[in-house]
Write a protein that holds these residues in place. Structure first.
Motif, mmCIF file in Angstrom:
data_model
loop_
_atom_site.group_PDB
_atom_site.id
_atom_site.type_symbol
_atom_site.label_atom_id
_atom_site.label_comp_id
_atom_site.label_asym_id
_atom_site.label_seq_id
_atom_site.Cartn_x
_atom_site.Cartn_y
_atom_site.Cartn_z
ATOM 1 N N SER A 1 -34.416 18.946 -14.978
ATOM 2 C CA SER A 1 -32.999 19.296 -15.100
ATOM 3 C C SER A 1 -32.159 18.149 -15.644
ATOM 4 O O SER A 1 -31.052 18.361 -16.151
ATOM 5 C CB SER A 1 -32.449 19.727 -13.740
ATOM 6 N N PHE B 1 -30.755 18.303 -19.298
ATOM 7 C CA PHE B 1 -29.627 19.144 -19.707
ATOM 8 C C PHE B 1 -28.368 18.276 -19.741
ATOM 9 O O PHE B 1 -27.531 18.292 -18.853
ATOM 10 C CB PHE B 1 -29.476 20.340 -18.765
ATOM 11 N N LYS C 1 -37.451 30.796 -12.840
ATOM 12 C CA LYS C 1 -36.087 31.327 -12.870
ATOM 13 C C LYS C 1 -35.044 30.214 -12.888
ATOM 14 O O LYS C 1 -34.019 30.315 -13.562
ATOM 15 C CB LYS C 1 -35.852 32.260 -11.673
ATOM 16 N N SER D 1 -32.362 29.578 -15.858
ATOM 17 C CA SER D 1 -30.939 29.512 -15.519
ATOM 18 C C SER D 1 -30.291 28.270 -16.115
ATOM 19 O O SER D 1 -29.169 28.329 -16.635
ATOM 20 C CB SER D 1 -30.766 29.521 -14.004
ATOM 21 N N ASN D 2 -30.989 27.156 -16.074
ATOM 22 C CA ASN D 2 -30.452 25.927 -16.658
ATOM 23 C C ASN D 2 -30.231 26.072 -18.159
ATOM 24 O O ASN D 2 -29.206 25.649 -18.692
ATOM 25 C CB ASN D 2 -31.391 24.753 -16.379
ATOM 26 N N SER E 1 -29.778 28.888 -19.817
ATOM 27 C CA SER E 1 -28.723 29.864 -20.096
ATOM 28 C C SER E 1 -27.343 29.307 -19.771
ATOM 29 O O SER E 1 -26.342 29.722 -20.371
ATOM 30 C CB SER E 1 -28.972 31.153 -19.302
ATOM 31 N N ASN E 2 -27.289 28.327 -18.846
ATOM 32 C CA ASN E 2 -26.007 27.708 -18.487
ATOM 33 C C ASN E 2 -25.661 26.508 -19.368
ATOM 34 O O ASN E 2 -24.548 25.986 -19.282
ATOM 35 C CB ASN E 2 -26.029 27.258 -17.023
ATOM 36 N N HIS E 3 -26.611 26.066 -20.180
ATOM 37 C CA HIS E 3 -26.389 24.920 -21.069
ATOM 38 C C HIS E 3 -26.792 25.320 -22.491
ATOM 39 O O HIS E 3 -27.793 24.846 -23.028
ATOM 40 C CB HIS E 3 -27.199 23.707 -20.610
ATOM 41 N N LYS E 4 -26.010 26.188 -23.095
ATOM 42 C CA LYS E 4 -26.384 26.753 -24.391
ATOM 43 C C LYS E 4 -26.338 25.744 -25.530
ATOM 44 O O LYS E 4 -26.846 26.013 -26.625
ATOM 45 C CB LYS E 4 -25.503 27.973 -24.702
ATOM 46 N N ALA F 1 -32.039 35.960 -21.115
ATOM 47 C CA ALA F 1 -31.000 35.277 -20.348
ATOM 48 C C ALA F 1 -29.947 34.628 -21.240
ATOM 49 O O ALA F 1 -28.975 34.063 -20.727
ATOM 50 C CB ALA F 1 -31.632 34.223 -19.445
ATOM 51 N N GLY G 1 -30.541 32.148 -23.488
ATOM 52 C CA GLY G 1 -30.868 30.801 -23.925
ATOM 53 C C GLY G 1 -31.100 30.770 -25.427
ATOM 54 O O GLY G 1 -31.433 31.789 -26.037
#
Length: 478
Positions: A230, A233, A261, A265-266, A268-271, A350, A352
């Motif tokens: 992580s 990111f 998952k 999620s990481n 998709s949250n940090h495009k 998601a 990404g």
């Protein structure tokens, strides 16, 4: 004393002869790729014209613009319309074929100029080289000065690792101060990006993040196991490489869908941090396990001879020997490859951002050809043809600011196109042999592209490649 002087003179003469012989080898190799020079390609000199009767796949939107005209001036798209009139200009008939943006491979290792022709032959009009050496800066200069026909070329500097990860193919950093000094040096030399690699500890990683931000340099990250996954990111890190590293690091060598998952999620949250899967290079492990004749296959004739002799053989021997020790390795590798497809599917669903990359130029992963295999894997994972094409066009072009003029057919963009018989939104395989490739506006027909393939096949530049690698060891690895 006189005898010693004579011996010294003879020794010096031999050294000079050796140096001269080595220089001749490099000069001959350069001359052997003169077919890529713009001045030697009279049919490719013109980069201003109108294309008529063409169906456009613009890629910034999911549509086909039928029976259009495109005006290109000095390699840049000026106008797209139903009808365009410009005086005293060539008009090229698209014959109702399909015009798409040129493909982009975002993870390659380039070893010689022959490979530049192989990329063009396969419709790859831009590459991101992720293991920078002095020769790559020379390639960049030739390309940017419009002296040779080659993909748009972007390169990281040498790979940055920590003090524990020893190897002659990366720069071992022992302190944050050393990291900052080298990043500044790479910026001054002309490398576009910084490549972080396996084994980079947190204190040095933090220094890399700080210095790249100060110098406005993007990072391409091969994940380091010395920090949490992580941790990558970060706004400075524009792409994270390799699906297998998701399995090896956050999933701890398991095919754990629950842990996956959190990774999805990481992303998709940090495009702004894109994902470059390089599925092909991992799948090629499986190919080396099941095919004990792969090194003598026709495809390997397009691999650089030094890489084929050293890296391809070493990887083949490694996995063949592993098969002797572990009777389950074939199914293990196949299962992980299949899990990589699941990663692609879930990441795409998601939201990404996936960018195509192959790791071409190592093992048995071929320059140019491998991108079509990579795209086929994305299709197998469940992406639509449009979503697959986005990874190699508009998605890739949005990764770095210096690539924003690529990836779609719009006014103001660079005229990097491929012209195909069929619509790739219906059949991706039509991309494998484009009728024409347009590179910065210059037209290359199939006959020229086939010639690029033949010139690269079974080339004999092993010594020249070795000398360029030795130059890298002397100049960059100190």
């Amino acid at each position: 004393m006189k005898i010693l002087k004579k011996i010294f003179k003879v020794f010096l003469a031999l050294i000079l002869l050796l140096v001269l012989a080595l220089l001749i080898v490099v000069v001959v190799d350069n001359n052997n790729t003169s077919y890529l020079k713009v001045n030697n390609n009279p049919t490719a000199k013109n980069n201003s014209y109108i294309i008529k009767n063409v169906n456009i796949i613009p890629m910034h939107i999911d549509t086909v613009l039928t029976n259009k005209m495109v005006y290109v001036k000095e390699g840049v798209i000026q106008q797209i319309a139903d009808h365009i009139e410009v005086e005293n200009i060539e008009v090229f008939d698209g014959q109702q074929k399909y015009l798409s943006p040129g493909l982009i491979d975002m993870h390659v290792h380039v070893w010689d100029k022959y490979e530049l022709g192989l990329y063009l032959s396969n419709g790859v009009t831009s590459v991101r080289n992720v293991w920078g050496m002095p020769m790559h800066l020379r390639f960049k200069e030739l390309i940017n000065n419009d002296e040779i026909l080659a993909p748009n070329f972007y390169t990281t500097g040498p790979k940055l690792t920590g003090p524990e990860f020893i190897g002659d193919d990366n720069l071992n950093l022992i302190s944050p101060e050393q990291a900052k000094e080298n990043i500044k040096r790479y910026k001054e030399k002309g490398y576009d990006f910084i490549k972080t690699y396996y084994g980079l500890p947190k204190d040095i990683f933090d220094a890399v993040l700080e210095q790249t931000q100060a110098l406005d340099m993007d990072i391409v990250a091969h994940p380091s196991q010395k920090v949490p996954y992580s941790y990558h990111f970060n706004p400075q890190i524009k792409s994270i490489e390799h699906a297998e590293d998701i399995v090896q690091q956050p999933l701890e060598y398991t095919l754990d869908t629950v842990k996956l998952k959190a990774v999805i999620s990481n992303f998709s949250n940090h495009k702004n941090t894109h994902f470059c899967p390089t599925l092909t290079v991992y799948n090629n492990i499986y190919q080396m396990i099941i095919d004990d004749q792969i090194l003598s296959s026709e495809g390997l004739a397009y691999m650089n001879p030094l890489l084929k002799e050293v890296d391809s053989k070493a990887q083949f021997d490694r996995w063949q020997n592993t098969k002797l020790r572990d009777e389950n390795i074939e199914i293990t590798i196949k299962n992980q490859h299949d899990f990589h497809l699941k990663i692609i599917k879930e990441l795409n669903e998601a939201g990404g951002v996936i960018i195509s990359g192959t790791d071409a130029g190592i093992g048995v992963t071929l320059p140019g050809f491998s991108l079509h295999k990579e795209l086929a894997f994305y299709k197998e994972a469940g992406l639509s043809n449009y979503e697959v094409l986005k990874t190699a066009t508009i998605n890739a072009s949005k990764t770095h600011k210096i690539m924003n003029d690529l990836g779609s057919i719009e006014v103001g963009k660079t005229a990097n196109f491929i012209l195909t018989e069929d619509n790739p939104l219906s059949d991706l395989s039509t991309l494998q042999k484009p009728s024409f490739v347009f590179i910065r506006g210059r037209k290359l027909d199939r006959e020229q592209l086939n010639d690029f393939d033949q010139k690269a096949k079974n080339r004999s530049n092993l010594i020249a490649t070795g000398l360029r690698y030795a130059e890298n060891m002397f100049v960059e690895m100190q």
